[in-house]
Design a protein around this motif. Structure first.
Motif, PDB file in Angstrom:
ATOM      1  N   LYS A 109       0.894  -1.013  -0.030  1.00  0.00           N
ATOM      2  CA  LYS A 109       0.058   0.107   0.045  1.00  0.00           C
ATOM      3  C   LYS A 109       0.862   1.159   0.060  1.00  0.00           C
ATOM      4  N   MET A 110       2.068   1.335   0.704  1.00  0.00           N
ATOM      5  CA  MET A 110       2.855   2.550   0.765  1.00  0.00           C
ATOM      6  C   MET A 110       3.305   2.639  -0.578  1.00  0.00           C
ATOM      7  N   VAL A 111       3.844   1.605  -1.438  1.00  0.00           N
ATOM      8  CA  VAL A 111       4.560   1.730  -2.643  1.00  0.00           C
ATOM      9  C   VAL A 111       3.593   2.445  -3.681  1.00  0.00           C
ATOM     10  N   ALA A 112       2.199   1.724  -3.220  1.00  0.00           N
ATOM     11  CA  ALA A 112       1.264   2.337  -4.378  1.00  0.00           C
ATOM     12  C   ALA A 112       0.475   3.727  -4.350  1.00  0.00           C
ATOM     13  N   ALA A 113       0.586   4.222  -2.759  1.00  0.00           N
ATOM     14  CA  ALA A 113       0.343   5.506  -2.450  1.00  0.00           C
ATOM     15  C   ALA A 113       1.506   6.436  -2.918  1.00  0.00           C
ATOM     16  N   ALA A 114       2.917   6.049  -2.788  1.00  0.00           N
ATOM     17  CA  ALA A 114       3.807   6.823  -3.319  1.00  0.00           C
ATOM     18  C   ALA A 114       4.059   7.273  -4.823  1.00  0.00           C
ATOM     19  N   GLU A 115       3.545   5.880  -5.577  1.00  0.00           N
ATOM     20  CA  GLU A 115       3.322   5.911  -6.863  1.00  0.00           C
ATOM     21  C   GLU A 115       2.362   6.832  -7.529  1.00  0.00           C
ATOM     22  N   ARG A 116       1.122   7.076  -6.491  1.00  0.00           N
ATOM     23  CA  ARG A 116       0.100   7.920  -7.181  1.00  0.00           C
ATOM     24  C   ARG A 116       0.485   9.366  -7.107  1.00  0.00           C
ATOM     25  N   LEU A 117       1.227   9.675  -5.890  1.00  0.00           N
ATOM     26  CA  LEU A 117       1.928  10.966  -5.574  1.00  0.00           C
ATOM     27  C   LEU A 117       2.938  11.147  -6.412  1.00  0.00           C
ATOM     28  N   TYR A 118       3.835  10.472  -6.865  1.00  0.00           N
ATOM     29  CA  TYR A 118       5.296  10.943  -7.391  1.00  0.00           C
ATOM     30  C   TYR A 118       5.579  10.146  -8.646  1.00  0.00           C
TER      31      TYR A 118
ATOM     32  N   ASP B  87       2.535  19.404  -5.679  1.00  0.00           N
ATOM     33  CA  ASP B  87       2.683  18.015  -6.019  1.00  0.00           C
ATOM     34  C   ASP B  87       3.283  17.938  -7.470  1.00  0.00           C
ATOM     35  N   ARG B  88       2.553  18.750  -8.038  1.00  0.00           N
ATOM     36  CA  ARG B  88       2.764  18.907  -9.683  1.00  0.00           C
ATOM     37  C   ARG B  88       4.259  19.094  -9.884  1.00  0.00           C
ATOM     38  N   PHE B  89       4.566  20.216  -8.940  1.00  0.00           N
ATOM     39  CA  PHE B  89       6.241  20.532  -9.043  1.00  0.00           C
ATOM     40  C   PHE B  89       7.044  19.607  -8.769  1.00  0.00           C
ATOM     41  N   ILE B  90       6.928  18.721  -7.641  1.00  0.00           N
ATOM     42  CA  ILE B  90       7.667  17.591  -7.081  1.00  0.00           C
ATOM     43  C   ILE B  90       7.633  16.635  -8.086  1.00  0.00           C
ATOM     44  N   ARG B  91       6.706  16.296  -8.746  1.00  0.00           N
ATOM     45  CA  ARG B  91       6.423  15.019  -9.781  1.00  0.00           C
ATOM     46  C   ARG B  91       7.188  15.483 -10.888  1.00  0.00           C
ATOM     47  N   GLY B  92       7.252  16.900 -11.446  1.00  0.00           N
ATOM     48  CA  GLY B  92       8.070  17.081 -12.349  1.00  0.00           C
ATOM     49  C   GLY B  92       9.564  17.135 -12.024  1.00  0.00           C
ATOM     50  N   TYR B  93       9.959  17.648 -10.883  1.00  0.00           N
ATOM     51  CA  TYR B  93      11.507  17.709 -10.565  1.00  0.00           C
ATOM     52  C   TYR B  93      11.688  16.124 -10.433  1.00  0.00           C
ATOM     53  N   PHE B  94      10.942  15.152  -9.815  1.00  0.00           N
ATOM     54  CA  PHE B  94      11.592  13.776 -10.161  1.00  0.00           C
ATOM     55  C   PHE B  94      11.728  13.417 -11.510  1.00  0.00           C
ATOM     56  N   ASP B  95      10.638  13.699 -12.284  1.00  0.00           N
ATOM     57  CA  ASP B  95      10.894  13.233 -13.629  1.00  0.00           C
ATOM     58  C   ASP B  95      12.135  13.861 -14.508  1.00  0.00           C
ATOM     59  N   LYS B  96      12.338  15.233 -14.281  1.00  0.00           N
ATOM     60  CA  LYS B  96      13.531  15.829 -14.829  1.00  0.00           C
ATOM     61  C   LYS B  96      14.764  15.372 -14.376  1.00  0.00           C
ATOM     62  N   PHE B  97      14.618  15.112 -13.208  1.00  0.00           N
ATOM     63  CA  PHE B  97      16.339  14.956 -12.832  1.00  0.00           C
ATOM     64  C   PHE B  97      16.318  13.536 -12.487  1.00  0.00           C
ATOM     65  N   ALA B  98      15.685  12.537 -12.828  1.00  0.00           N
ATOM     66  CA  ALA B  98      15.485  11.330 -12.587  1.00  0.00           C
ATOM     67  C   ALA B  98      17.142  10.712 -12.995  1.00  0.00           C
ATOM     68  N   PHE B  99      17.666   9.794 -12.147  1.00  0.00           N
ATOM     69  CA  PHE B  99      19.019   9.195 -12.231  1.00  0.00           C
ATOM     70  C   PHE B  99      20.111  10.080 -12.454  1.00  0.00           C
ATOM     71  N   GLN B 100      19.864  11.377 -11.817  1.00  0.00           N
ATOM     72  CA  GLN B 100      20.811  12.215 -11.770  1.00  0.00           C
ATOM     73  C   GLN B 100      21.253  12.696 -10.376  1.00  0.00           C
ATOM     74  N   SER B 101      22.471  13.450 -10.192  1.00  0.00           N
ATOM     75  CA  SER B 101      22.891  13.902  -8.914  1.00  0.00           C
ATOM     76  C   SER B 101      22.980  15.375  -9.027  1.00  0.00           C
ATOM     77  N   ILE B 102      22.120  15.999  -8.263  1.00  0.00           N
ATOM     78  CA  ILE B 102      22.069  17.607  -8.383  1.00  0.00           C
ATOM     79  C   ILE B 102      22.402  18.271  -7.061  1.00  0.00           C
ATOM     80  N   THR B 103      22.559  19.654  -7.453  1.00  0.00           N
ATOM     81  CA  THR B 103      22.965  20.549  -6.180  1.00  0.00           C
ATOM     82  C   THR B 103      21.641  21.386  -5.818  1.00  0.00           C
ATOM     83  N   THR B 104      21.927  21.971  -4.593  1.00  0.00           N
ATOM     84  CA  THR B 104      20.959  22.680  -4.196  1.00  0.00           C
ATOM     85  C   THR B 104      20.475  23.873  -5.087  1.00  0.00           C
ATOM     86  N   GLU B 105      21.635  24.438  -5.780  1.00  0.00           N
ATOM     87  CA  GLU B 105      21.299  25.541  -6.628  1.00  0.00           C
ATOM     88  C   GLU B 105      20.364  24.893  -7.832  1.00  0.00           C
TER      89      GLU B 105
END
Ligand code: BES
Ligand code: ZN
Length: 552
Positions: A215-224, A377-395
């Motif tokens: 249930k936790m995995v499914a909930a996280a997927e719905r969100l992110y 939520d839309r912002f965070i979801r887009g952030y994960f998609d954009k930087f997926a499998f990357q290492s990024i700085t605070t900047e």
């Protein structure tokens, strides 16, 4: 971007894939074998991180490398000259019994008491003590491995098990996520893609405690967005595991002290699972950006808990965490109260206070409240998609934020100590009088708000009705034992000793020893207990307690 905690030269030659062939030797407490590294780009020189490794040969030669002087906190650079066109190196090596990532357990230190156990803990910069590589979170690698372990033990890694002893992780990850465990381990499925590994005596109650994991995995997927790692399993470690949990990909490592019997501490699973997005998918580029991993994860942990157990419980858990942050922050130097901290000359593990976790989560909560859940939520979801499998700085995070929410200014959170005056208030109305129906967090709130000078007579009275000395809940027990130490409440002392000898989780062990050394009699008791407990502790917990007893 360079990383002050690595000697690696990824700009010149960059490690892309690691292939390990290792034999696990419990007698000598060593891993022995080889690592083949694939490079891209490949220049004429390769510099790797190592710590306490014995390097035997590089590309078959005993002289084609130079192991530099060890530097405090960092280990020693391994320099290799590459012939033009060389795109891979083979390093034959063995680890030292003191390897900081490895804990070798005697059978007596396990739950089942019959077989030895080995586990790794690579975060933050301990991977270099068992694998020679560029040990920076900015240098992502895929990996495969062959692990030879003595029968009848099972080896598990933070990777797909191709067949027994053979592993492969096709997603590129930072080296701190490479993990291995070897022990008498059995599996209990929870759903098609989730399950629990544990020693046989622990397996059934662990599987019951973690039955909500799908249930936790499914909930996280719905969100992110989709879970991108295939399986999500949980490995329950022996009680000396120094952390609560570790988000090793596909296989969270967890302390048995979260098994309370009533699922009251399973937020830890939501937390480690959340790292499958924040941390493992989008990773802090260096350890100064650690809040990107832990602040996001603590925020997402709250959101997953809310989905499964409701807003009330999640807010209660958050309120307790904020209380812990406020207490810890009082004792921290101003520099360590900032989200962006200066780790020059320091061990990155020093930055792992509650500040990146809870202050980071509060900052994201402030953004959510200001811009509304839907947009945030839309912002965070887009952030994960954009930087997926990357290492990024605070900047890089701030640039992305600026695009979504122009003019947003987080500098007070990032660069000033304490909490900003307009930080969100997490409200929860705790009941005053204890009740057997109380959740763990209500007990913790009640015990922690008891006056410092509560005497032994009062504790005896409480113990008579509530029997807290015999609590099987490690969080409640620790809060209770802290009061008992301060009050000189003798009847709890045998339980204190038993707990400290059994459990090596730093979060519990450290405050208990700190409380003990405050009085001369307590110090004597601390030294006596530590003589028995120290051999069973992980190096990370040992060094924390060594420091307390040395008066540092
Ligand atoms: N990644 C951390 C553990 C960690 C951090 C190990 C820094 C080494 C260096 C993990 O996700 C974590 O935060 N664990 C917490 C539990 C969590 C519920 C707050 C812990 O172990 O206490
Ligand atoms: Zn975490």
């Amino acid at each position: 971007m360079s990383d002050i905690h690595s000697f690696g030269n990824p700009g010149e030659s960059r490690v892309r894939h690691v292939e390990m062939d290792l034999t696990v030797d419990f007698e000598s407490k060593k891993l022995r074998g080889a690592a083949a590294l694939a490079l891209e780009p490949a220049g004429r020189r390769l510099i790797l991180d190592t710590r306490n490794l014995t390097i035997q040969r590089v590309n078959g030669s005993a002289s084609a490398f130079r192991l530099g002087e060890a530097v405090k906190h960092l280990g020693a650079p391994l320099e290799i000259e590459l012939a033009a066109g060389t795109r891979s190196v083979l390093i034959e090596y063995e680890t030292s019994p003191e390897a900081s990532a490895l804990q070798w357990l005697q059978p007596a230190q396990t739950a089942g008491k019959r077989h030895p156990f080995l586990f790794t803990q690579s975060q933050a910069i301990h991977a270099r003590s068992w694998i020679p590589l560029q040990d920076s979170p900015g240098v992502r690698v895929t990996y495969s491995a062959r692990i030879q372990a003595p029968a009848p033990l099972t080896a598990l890694m933070s990777a797909a098990r191709v067949r027994e002893g053979h592993f492969h992780l096709p997603q590129p990850v930072p080296p701190y996520l490479i993990a291995l465990a070897v022990g008498d381990l059995k599996f209990h499925p929870v759903s098609g893609r989730c399950g629990v590994w544990a020693e046989p005596v622990t397996l059934a109650k662990a599987a019951r405690e973690f039955e909500d994991v799908e249930k936790m995995v499914a909930a996280a997927e719905r969100l992110y967005g989709p879970y991108r790692w295939g399986r999500y399993d949980i490995l329950v470690l022996p009680p000396s595991f120094p952390f609560g949990g570790m988000e090793n990909p596909r296989l969270t490592f967890a302390t048995p002290t979260v098994i309370a019997g009533d699922k009251s501490l399973v937020a830890l699973v939501s937390h480690e699972l959340a790292h499958s997005w924040s941390g493992n998918l989008v990773t802090n580029a260096a350890w100064r950006d650690f809040w990107l991993n832990e602040g996001f994860t603590t925020y997402i942990e709250r959101r997953i808990q809310e989905e499964i157990y409701g807003r009330r419980r999640s807010e209660m858990e958050f309120a307790v965490e904020v209380g812990e942050l406020e207490t810890e922050m009082k004792g921290l130097p101003p520099g360590d109260q900032k989200l962006l901290i200066d780790l020059a000359g320091r061990d990155p593990d020093d930055g792992a206070t509650l500040v990146p976790y809870v202050k980071g989560a509060l900052m994201l909560r402030a953004l959510e409240e200001k811009h509304g859940r839907e947009r945030f939520d839309r912002f965070i979801r887009g952030y994960f998609d954009k930087f997926a499998f990357q290492s990024i700085t605070t900047e890089q995070f701030l640039e992305e934020l600026e695009r979504a929410f122009p003019g947003e200014d987080l500098s007070r959170w990032l660069n000033e100590p304490g909490l900003p005056p307009d930080a969100p208030k997490i409200r929860y109305d705790f009941e005053e009088a204890p009740s057997r129906r109380w959740a763990t967090q209500e007990w913790l709130h009640w015990l922690r708000s008891m006056p410092e000078n509560t005497g032994a007579a009062r504790l005896a009275e409480i113990d008579r009705t509530l029997d807290l000395t015999n609590s099987g809940n490690a969080e409640i027990l620790t809060a209770w034992l802290l009061l008992a130490i301060r009050a000189g409440y003798e009847p709890a002392m045998p339980r204190l000793e038993q707990f400290l000898v059994e459990v090596g989780r730093r979060k519990f062990v450290k405050p208990l020893f700190e409380a003990l050394v405050k009085t001369p009699a307590g110090r004597a008791r601390a030294e006596a207990i530590y003589r028995k407990a120290r051999p069973g502790y992980h190096p990370i917990t040992q060094s924390a307690v060594d420091g307390i007893l040395a008066g540092k």
